[in-house]
Design an enzyme around this catalytic site. Structure first.
Site, short mmCIF file in Angstrom:
data_model
loop_
_atom_site.label_atom_id
_atom_site.label_comp_id
_atom_site.label_asym_id
_atom_site.label_seq_id
_atom_site.Cartn_x
_atom_site.Cartn_y
_atom_site.Cartn_z
N ASN A 202 44.08 12.88 30.85
CA ASN A 202 45.52 12.90 30.52
C ASN A 202 45.77 12.28 29.14
O ASN A 202 46.55 12.81 28.35
CB ASN A 202 46.33 12.10 31.54
CG ASN A 202 46.31 12.72 32.91
OD1 ASN A 202 45.88 13.86 33.08
ND2 ASN A 202 46.78 11.99 33.91
N ASN B 118 42.19 0.64 36.57
CA ASN B 118 43.38 1.07 35.81
C ASN B 118 44.42 -0.04 35.63
O ASN B 118 45.27 0.04 34.74
CB ASN B 118 44.06 2.30 36.45
CG ASN B 118 43.29 3.59 36.26
OD1 ASN B 118 43.43 4.54 37.03
ND2 ASN B 118 42.44 3.65 35.23
N ARG C 231 43.67 11.86 26.57
CA ARG C 231 43.15 12.70 25.48
C ARG C 231 44.05 13.90 25.22
O ARG C 231 44.31 14.28 24.08
CB ARG C 231 41.73 13.17 25.79
CG ARG C 231 40.67 12.19 25.30
CD ARG C 231 39.35 12.43 25.97
NE ARG C 231 39.36 11.93 27.34
CZ ARG C 231 38.37 12.11 28.19
NH1 ARG C 231 37.31 12.81 27.84
NH2 ARG C 231 38.44 11.60 29.39
N ASP D 175 40.80 13.47 35.23
CA ASP D 175 40.57 12.71 34.00
C ASP D 175 41.04 13.52 32.78
O ASP D 175 40.98 14.75 32.79
CB ASP D 175 39.07 12.38 33.89
CG ASP D 175 38.80 11.32 32.84
OD1 ASP D 175 39.74 10.63 32.43
OD2 ASP D 175 37.63 11.19 32.43
N SER E 164 32.58 7.08 38.50
CA SER E 164 33.67 6.12 38.23
C SER E 164 34.19 5.39 39.47
O SER E 164 35.41 5.28 39.66
CB SER E 164 34.83 6.81 37.50
OG SER E 164 34.38 7.32 36.27
N ARG F 224 44.91 -1.42 32.12
CA ARG F 224 45.59 -0.67 31.04
C ARG F 224 46.86 -1.41 30.60
O ARG F 224 47.38 -2.24 31.33
CB ARG F 224 45.93 0.73 31.53
CG ARG F 224 44.67 1.51 31.78
CD ARG F 224 44.95 2.96 31.94
NE ARG F 224 43.67 3.66 32.06
CZ ARG F 224 43.51 4.95 31.95
NH1 ARG F 224 44.54 5.72 31.74
NH2 ARG F 224 42.32 5.49 32.07
C1 FPP Z 1 43.09 9.87 33.88
O1 FPP Z 1 43.48 10.18 32.59
C2 FPP Z 1 44.14 9.86 34.84
C3 FPP Z 1 44.67 8.74 35.42
C4 FPP Z 1 44.27 7.38 35.06
C5 FPP Z 1 45.67 8.80 36.45
C6 FPP Z 1 45.90 10.12 37.12
C7 FPP Z 1 47.33 10.32 37.21
C8 FPP Z 1 47.97 11.52 37.23
C9 FPP Z 1 47.26 12.80 37.23
C10 FPP Z 1 49.45 11.61 37.20
C11 FPP Z 1 50.16 10.96 38.31
C12 FPP Z 1 49.57 11.16 39.64
C13 FPP Z 1 50.24 11.60 40.71
C14 FPP Z 1 49.58 11.67 42.02
C15 FPP Z 1 51.62 12.03 40.61
P1 FPP Z 1 43.14 9.13 31.45
O2 FPP Z 1 44.38 8.43 31.12
O3 FPP Z 1 42.00 8.28 31.87
O4 FPP Z 1 42.70 10.10 30.31
P2 FPP Z 1 41.72 9.76 29.10
O5 FPP Z 1 40.36 9.52 29.71
O6 FPP Z 1 41.77 10.99 28.27
O7 FPP Z 1 42.28 8.56 28.43
#
Ligand code: FPP
Length: 242
Positions: free
Chosen positions: A20, A66, A22, A18, A194, A69
């Protein structure tokens, strides 16, 4: 190996990646840039897991939720996943890593799905570690899918209600052939499950770090494993002799 006891390794590590979005926002970048950096961290964690001898690594890469989104973000994530799979194939083959996927895979776009199946097939005989990607995955949906399959068997009289045991339910989940996770890591400081592996985490040790996923790396990961090694697991029993 840095302060890791090879005799007390978790057999199965599951990760909620979690933060990415932010991470990107803090840098004035588009969320997708955070996912791209996140994919690099996935590589590092896969490599480190194999190196220290983890047998099962399960990553929550895309949840059922997801799909809600923005379309641009979903499309970018699917593309990123496809690229990651193609790029990782060589390393998976060299390191005996078998790819596996759990979730409602039929909902993935055709090109991502076919790449996924291709890599699963090519790595099928690898024996040293299983990398499972949870894709279009939801724990409740998984339980619903299992209940439906069991109900159909009962309807056809090939099973009776009292045949339903913990073992049987486990055998009808997407994770049928997998051990339950010993350690669940969640990044970005949120204390939530989650909808991830709801049935399977009943006795799992949970480790939460405030690091955002793109900032997570080998050292943070090893710290989580070390923390796990200090814990005493009782599975609901007691170690008291009184
Ligand atoms: C959460 O961050 C992450 C995801 C929804 C997806 C995870 C994906 C990756 C790590 C990259 C691709 C995966 C692979 C296996 C190559 P968020 O977007 O919910 O972050 P936030 O809570 O800060 O908005």
């Amino acid at each position: 190996m840095p302060n890791i006891d090879p005799k007390k390794l978790p057999q199965h590590v599951a990760v909620i990646m979690d933060g990415n979005g932010r991470w990107a926002k803090m840098r004035g970048m588009h969320r997708v840039r955070g996912h791209e950096k996140g994919a690099e961290v996935v590589r590092e964690i896969v490599r480190t897991s194999r190196e220290i001898g983890i047998s099962w690594l399960t990553l929550y890469a895309f949840s059922e939720e997801n799909w809600k989104r923005p379309k641009t973000e979903v499309t970018a994530l699917m593309k990123l996943l496809k690229r990651f799979l193609k790029d990782e194939l060589k390393e998976m083959q060299e390191n005996g890593i078998r790819l596996n996927a759990i979730g409602r895979i039929d909902k993935l776009p055709e090109d991502t799905r076919s790449t996924l199946f291709e890599i699963i097939e090519k790595t099928a005989s690898n024996k040293d570690m299983v990398l499972t990607l949870a894709l279009s995955y939801g724990g409740r949906q998984e339980i619903i899918d299992a209940i439906r399959k069991i109900a159909i068997k009962i309807e056809k009289h090939s099973m009776a209600p009292f045949d339903i045991t913990e073992e049987l339910v486990s055998a009808f989940l997407y994770t049928a052939d997998m051990p339950d996770p010993d350690l669940l890591i969640r990044t970005s400081g949120e204390y939530r499950i989650s909808n991830f592996l709801l049935w399977q985490v009943a006795y799992t040790e949970i480790y939460v770090t405030t690091a955002l996923w793109p900032d997570f790396g080998r050292d943070e990961y090893l710290a989580a494993i070390q923390d796990f090694q200090k814990r005493e697991r009782r599975f609901g029993a007691t170690n008291s002799r009184e």
